[in-house]
Design an enzyme around this catalytic site. Sequence first.
Site, PDB file in Angstrom:
ATOM      1  N   THR A 102     -12.585  -2.318   4.440  1.00 21.42           N
ATOM      2  CA  THR A 102     -14.108  -2.790   4.006  1.00 21.42           C
ATOM      3  C   THR A 102     -13.781  -3.898   5.261  1.00 21.42           C
ATOM      4  OG1 THR A 102     -14.146  -2.053   2.140  1.00 21.42           O
ATOM      5  CG2 THR A 102     -15.564  -3.997   2.639  1.00 21.42           C
ATOM      6  N   HIS A 122     -12.090   7.758  -3.308  1.00 21.60           N
ATOM      7  CA  HIS A 122     -11.356   6.479  -3.578  1.00 21.60           C
ATOM      8  C   HIS A 122     -11.250   6.206  -5.049  1.00 21.60           C
ATOM      9  CE1 HIS A 122     -10.445   2.302  -3.389  1.00 21.60           C
ATOM     10  NE2 HIS A 122     -11.535   1.824  -2.854  1.00 21.60           N
ATOM     11  N   ASN A 143      -7.899   0.704  -6.833  1.00 20.60           N
ATOM     12  CA  ASN A 143      -8.506  -0.751  -6.643  1.00 20.60           C
ATOM     13  C   ASN A 143      -9.571  -1.252  -7.567  1.00 20.60           C
ATOM     14  OD1 ASN A 143      -6.614  -0.728  -4.886  1.00 20.60           O
ATOM     15  ND2 ASN A 143      -8.004  -0.916  -3.088  1.00 20.60           N
ATOM     16  N   TYR A 150     -12.404   0.617  -8.702  1.00 17.01           N
ATOM     17  CA  TYR A 150     -13.727   0.969  -8.666  1.00 17.01           C
ATOM     18  C   TYR A 150     -13.743   1.952  -9.494  1.00 17.01           C
ATOM     19  CZ  TYR A 150     -13.467  -2.341  -4.830  1.00 17.01           C
ATOM     20  OH  TYR A 150     -12.951  -3.641  -4.051  1.00 17.01           O
ATOM     21  N   ASN A 175      -9.188  -6.458  -9.134  1.00 15.09           N
ATOM     22  CA  ASN A 175     -10.464  -6.177 -10.205  1.00 15.09           C
ATOM     23  C   ASN A 175      -9.804  -5.988 -11.376  1.00 15.09           C
ATOM     24  OD1 ASN A 175     -12.172  -6.240  -7.850  1.00 15.09           O
ATOM     25  ND2 ASN A 175     -11.913  -4.244  -7.192  1.00 15.09           N
TER      26      ASN A 175
HETATM   27  C1  LIG Z   1     -10.126  -6.675   4.785  1.00 18.31           C
HETATM   28  C2  LIG Z   1      -9.260  -5.639   3.895  1.00 18.31           C
HETATM   29  C3  LIG Z   1     -10.311  -4.625   3.400  1.00 18.31           C
HETATM   30  C4  LIG Z   1      -9.906  -3.667   2.382  1.00 18.31           C
HETATM   31  N1  LIG Z   1     -10.883  -2.680   2.278  1.00 18.31           N
HETATM   32  C5  LIG Z   1     -10.524  -1.446   1.374  1.00 18.31           C
HETATM   33  C6  LIG Z   1     -11.202  -0.363   1.331  1.00 18.31           C
HETATM   34  O1  LIG Z   1     -12.393  -0.353   1.882  1.00 18.31           O
HETATM   35  N2  LIG Z   1     -10.751   0.710   0.741  1.00 18.31           N
HETATM   36  C7  LIG Z   1      -9.512   0.743   0.045  1.00 18.31           C
HETATM   37  O2  LIG Z   1      -9.275   1.633  -0.512  1.00 18.31           O
HETATM   38  N3  LIG Z   1      -8.819  -0.316   0.329  1.00 18.31           N
HETATM   39  C8  LIG Z   1      -9.042  -1.516   1.013  1.00 18.31           C
HETATM   40  N4  LIG Z   1      -8.181  -2.370   1.287  1.00 18.31           N
HETATM   41  C9  LIG Z   1      -6.886  -2.460   0.752  1.00 18.31           C
HETATM   42  C10 LIG Z   1      -5.939  -1.756   2.063  1.00 18.31           C
HETATM   43  O3  LIG Z   1      -6.236  -0.660   2.511  1.00 18.31           O
HETATM   44  C11 LIG Z   1      -4.482  -1.921   1.784  1.00 18.31           C
HETATM   45  O4  LIG Z   1      -4.226  -1.197   0.595  1.00 18.31           O
HETATM   46  C12 LIG Z   1      -3.893  -3.128   1.686  1.00 18.31           C
HETATM   47  O5  LIG Z   1      -4.400  -4.044   2.722  1.00 18.31           O
HETATM   48  C13 LIG Z   1      -2.368  -3.207   1.660  1.00 18.31           C
HETATM   49  O6  LIG Z   1      -1.900  -2.721   2.818  1.00 18.31           O
HETATM   50  P1  LIG Z   1      -1.314  -3.598   4.198  1.00 18.31           P
HETATM   51  O7  LIG Z   1      -0.303  -4.328   3.590  1.00 18.31           O
HETATM   52  O8  LIG Z   1      -0.881  -2.797   5.097  1.00 18.31           O
HETATM   53  O9  LIG Z   1      -2.465  -4.424   4.613  1.00 18.31           O
HETATM   54  C14 LIG Z   1      -8.510  -3.625   2.175  1.00 18.31           C
HETATM   55  C15 LIG Z   1      -7.737  -4.661   2.419  1.00 18.31           C
HETATM   56  C16 LIG Z   1      -7.975  -5.701   3.202  1.00 18.31           C
HETATM   57  C17 LIG Z   1      -7.084  -6.383   3.909  1.00 18.31           C
END
Ligand SMILES: Cc1cc2nc3c(=O)[nH]c(=O)nc-3n(C[C@H](O)[C@H](O)[C@H](O)COP(=O)(O)O)c2cc1C
Length: 371
Positions: A29, A182, A185, A187, A242
């Site tokens: 996001t 989805h 997290n 939701y 959440n």
């Molecule tokens: C800025 C940001 C936005 C995110 N938006 C979503 C999202 O829209 N949908 C989702 O399932 N997870 C979302 N996440 C979680 C990421 O998909 C991911 O699970 C999390 O960043 C851990 O992975 P990483 O360590 O590779 O960043 C978001 C994470 C970040 C940092």
Amino acid sequence: MTEQDDILFKPFVLGDLTLPNRVLMAPLTRSRATQPGDIPNDMNVEYYRQRAGAGLIISEATQVSPQGKGYAFTPGIYSEAQIDGWRRVTDAVHEEGGRIILQLWHVGRISHPDLQPDGNAPVAPSAIKPEGAETYVSADSGMVQIPTPRALTLEEMPDIVEQFRQGAKNAKRAGFDGVEVHAANGYLLDQFLRSCSNHRDDAYGGSLDNRLRLPLAVVEAVVEVWGADRVGVRVSPTGSFNAMEDADPVATFGAFARRLDAFGIAFIEVVEDSFQGNHVSGRPDAVIEAIQKGFSRAYIANGDYTADEARERMAAGKTDLVTFGRPFIANPDLPERLRVGAQLNEWDESTFYGGDERGYTDYSTLAGAPD
Ligand SMILES: Cc1cc2nc3c(=O)[nH]c(=O)nc-3n(C[C@H](O)[C@H](O)[C@H](O)COP(=O)(O)O)c2cc1C
């Protein structure tokens, strides 16, 4: 290591799609859709175009209806203008030789009356407030507390399924290569799955089978639209983000995986660990094993992966693919950087959500800064 030996660059057949590498982009996001209307715009087109080298892009979470919205500036997939905006994104990714699927999203209780149609309370399986959870409702609102939601009635369940079905149909018209449901997290679908947020005493809550009912009905509808080979589901069995918790994630997510397997969907993406909060330290091995035991198709891991850990766990058969989140924010050419062993840019958390091109489309590639 030569490129031929690097497992990250071995092609992978994911359902109907052939991925040229195993460096996938996680859903992220970024809250930069055009207002009013939550419409993807030129800046969003450029952002995804820059990241088309990913084995697969999973789009940012995208609300299937006005009720499904929980944060300011997130895009939707229910209006004609949104579908047109997304069509420009998918065209750009395809022109660059990439693949992109849409993450279908309903936030459930993680919202605020200021974001809901007619200022209504957000909806959820049960009227349980997510203690401590917050959102933002405008550019200058700061973080605001999430109030107690209204429990959905039995009569409203078919409409939730239809919201996802319509979102899936619209994603097809927008030119996506598939969809990810989805269910992670905290939701809506996760709220139904996990015991902390679902205290219903009808067919949609109580027993494990009942908690799975709505998420499975949604997946069934989405599979009817797309075919199982173009559908995946994201879960976060031990994530605490959440205000979530499940009394027995091995049982819940093992059963969910078995039921998803019966649909023959292409993949499950599992948030194994997250900076957003996890109930176990490290990766939840027992849950991962239960999911893999129940699910025969692709397993995609996410959460705090480095390239080397991804390689190790792929080589050890612990995952088929890995999605990278924050590394892809800061490195539009992440696969290329991993291929040549280049240094990675660092991400800037202050520009994750909302704002303009800064911290969005202005990260440099190995070839230099963008124009
Ligand atoms: C800025 C940001 C936005 C995110 N938006 C979503 C999202 O829209 N949908 C989702 O399932 N997870 C979302 N996440 C979680 C990421 O998909 C991911 O699970 C999390 O960043 C851990 O992975 P990483 O360590 O590779 O960043 C978001 C994470 C970040 C940092």
